[in-house]
Write a protein that holds these residues in place. Structure first.
Motif, PDB file in Angstrom:
ATOM      1  N   LEU A 155       0.856  -1.192   0.000  1.00 31.68           N
ATOM      2  CA  LEU A 155       0.000   0.000   0.000  1.00 31.68           C
ATOM      3  C   LEU A 155       0.891   1.241   0.000  1.00 31.68           C
ATOM      4  O   LEU A 155       1.315   1.701   1.064  1.00 31.68           O
ATOM      5  N   ALA A 156       1.188   1.737  -1.191  1.00 34.54           N
ATOM      6  CA  ALA A 156       1.972   2.971  -1.338  1.00 34.54           C
ATOM      7  C   ALA A 156       3.299   2.912  -0.591  1.00 34.54           C
ATOM      8  O   ALA A 156       3.799   3.944  -0.130  1.00 34.54           O
ATOM      9  N   HIS A 159       3.134   7.807   5.506  1.00 37.28           N
ATOM     10  CA  HIS A 159       3.001   6.765   6.520  1.00 37.28           C
ATOM     11  C   HIS A 159       3.712   7.226   7.797  1.00 37.28           C
ATOM     12  O   HIS A 159       4.657   8.019   7.738  1.00 37.28           O
ATOM     13  N   TRP A 166       8.314  -5.419  10.717  1.00 37.71           N
ATOM     14  CA  TRP A 166       9.752  -5.187  10.876  1.00 37.71           C
ATOM     15  C   TRP A 166      10.351  -6.329  11.696  1.00 37.71           C
ATOM     16  O   TRP A 166       9.718  -6.834  12.620  1.00 37.71           O
ATOM     17  N   LEU A 183       4.152   0.445  12.465  1.00 42.35           N
ATOM     18  CA  LEU A 183       3.322   1.284  11.597  1.00 42.35           C
ATOM     19  C   LEU A 183       2.062   1.676  12.353  1.00 42.35           C
ATOM     20  O   LEU A 183       1.319   0.806  12.817  1.00 42.35           O
ATOM     21  N   SER A 195       4.182   1.495   2.316  1.00 50.98           N
ATOM     22  CA  SER A 195       4.281   1.437   3.773  1.00 50.98           C
ATOM     23  C   SER A 195       4.878   0.104   4.208  1.00 50.98           C
ATOM     24  O   SER A 195       4.739  -0.911   3.523  1.00 50.98           O
ATOM     25  N   VAL A 196       5.554   0.118   5.347  1.00 50.50           N
ATOM     26  CA  VAL A 196       6.182  -1.083   5.898  1.00 50.50           C
ATOM     27  C   VAL A 196       5.327  -1.571   7.050  1.00 50.50           C
ATOM     28  O   VAL A 196       5.210  -0.882   8.073  1.00 50.50           O
ATOM     29  N   ASP A 197       4.727  -2.750   6.896  1.00 51.26           N
ATOM     30  CA  ASP A 197       3.781  -3.187   7.922  1.00 51.26           C
ATOM     31  C   ASP A 197       4.364  -4.207   8.897  1.00 51.26           C
ATOM     32  O   ASP A 197       3.708  -4.556   9.872  1.00 51.26           O
ATOM     33  N   GLN A 230      -1.046   4.513   7.829  1.00 55.07           N
ATOM     34  CA  GLN A 230      -0.563   4.312   6.463  1.00 55.07           C
ATOM     35  C   GLN A 230      -1.449   5.062   5.491  1.00 55.07           C
ATOM     36  O   GLN A 230      -2.620   5.317   5.767  1.00 55.07           O
ATOM     37  N   SER A 231      -0.833   5.428   4.372  1.00 52.44           N
ATOM     38  CA  SER A 231      -1.545   6.150   3.317  1.00 52.44           C
ATOM     39  C   SER A 231      -2.259   7.376   3.879  1.00 52.44           C
ATOM     40  O   SER A 231      -3.441   7.613   3.580  1.00 52.44           O
TER      41      SER A 231
END
Lengths: 119, 108
Positions: A102-103, B33, A109, B45, A105-107, B48-49
């Motif tokens: 999604l664009a 983000h 780690w 996170l 983003s890092v979800d 996001q977006s």
């Protein structure tokens, strides 16, 4: 549960080489693009490199181009970062990171592995 | 090179509202983000977006943008929210991910 476990960090002399590994589990590895992100001691996050699912699109931050190589083994669910011609300024915790799709983003780690470049 | 700008620190009393700005060039073309990083831990996170909260993130966390500034807002701040917060965009012209320098949130 998504797990990313880095290994391979350690102390290396300037000019030396090191290979970092990241074992991925808990998700379909082949469905995700991946990144390496680093953090020098007491500093902020710095993106290092990106690889797409098929390994046919790869990007690097300018300071590591020609010295670092990102790769992945989709059969073994591993992400790698081969680092050569290491410099003092490469000293950092290196994180393996999953791109959410999604664009950018890092979800997810990993916990990171410390690389120390010093004589 | 493409740069994101954040203040080094923001302070807020418990129960108050923290607003952490991130200046982004051409923000209309970017998704922003946000990550929370507690000391000694990996980043997480939280937005996001620009606006969306991932599963498991409390509703006290929200994102917005106005002009060339994206903002992370934390309502009803708790002591456990104390951390470094980073904004992040994918800059397609340079094919680079870019992180902001980070903002240290202090809960007074």
């Amino acid at each position: 549960e998504v797990q990313l476990v880095e290994s391979g960090g350690g102390l290396v002399q300037p000019g030396g080489s090191l290979r970092l590994s990241c074992a991925a589990s808990g998700f379909t590895f082949t469905s995700y693009n991946m990144d390496w992100v680093r953090q020098a001691p007491g500093k902020g996050l710095e993106w290092v490199s990106y690889i797409n699912r098929y390994s046919n699109t790869i990007y690097y931050t300018d300071s590591v181009k020609g010295r670092f190589t990102i790769s992945r083994d989709n059969d073994k669910n591993f992400l790698y970062l081969h680092m050569s011609s290491l410099r003092d300024e490469d000293t950092a915790v290196y994180y393996c990171a999953r791109d959410s799709g999604l664009a950018g983003s890092v979800d997810s780690w990993g916990q990171g592995t410390l690389v120390t470049v010093s004589s | 090179s493409y740069v994101l700008t954040q203040p080094p620190s923001v302070s807020v009393a418990p129960g108050g509202t923290a607003r952490i700005p991130c200046e982004v060039d051409n923000i209309a073309e970017r998704y922003v983000h946000w990550y929370q990083q507690r000391p000694g831990q990996a980043p997480v996170l939280v937005i996001q977006s620009t606006y969306d909260r991932p599963s498991g993130i409390p509703a006290r966390f929200s994102g917005s943008n106005s002009g060339n500034t994206a903002t992370l807002t934390i309502s009803r701040v708790e002591a456990g929210d104390e951390a470094d917060f980073y904004c992040h965009v994918w800059h397609s012209p340079s094919e680079h991910h870019v992180f902001g320098p980070g903002t240290k949130l202090t809960v007074l």
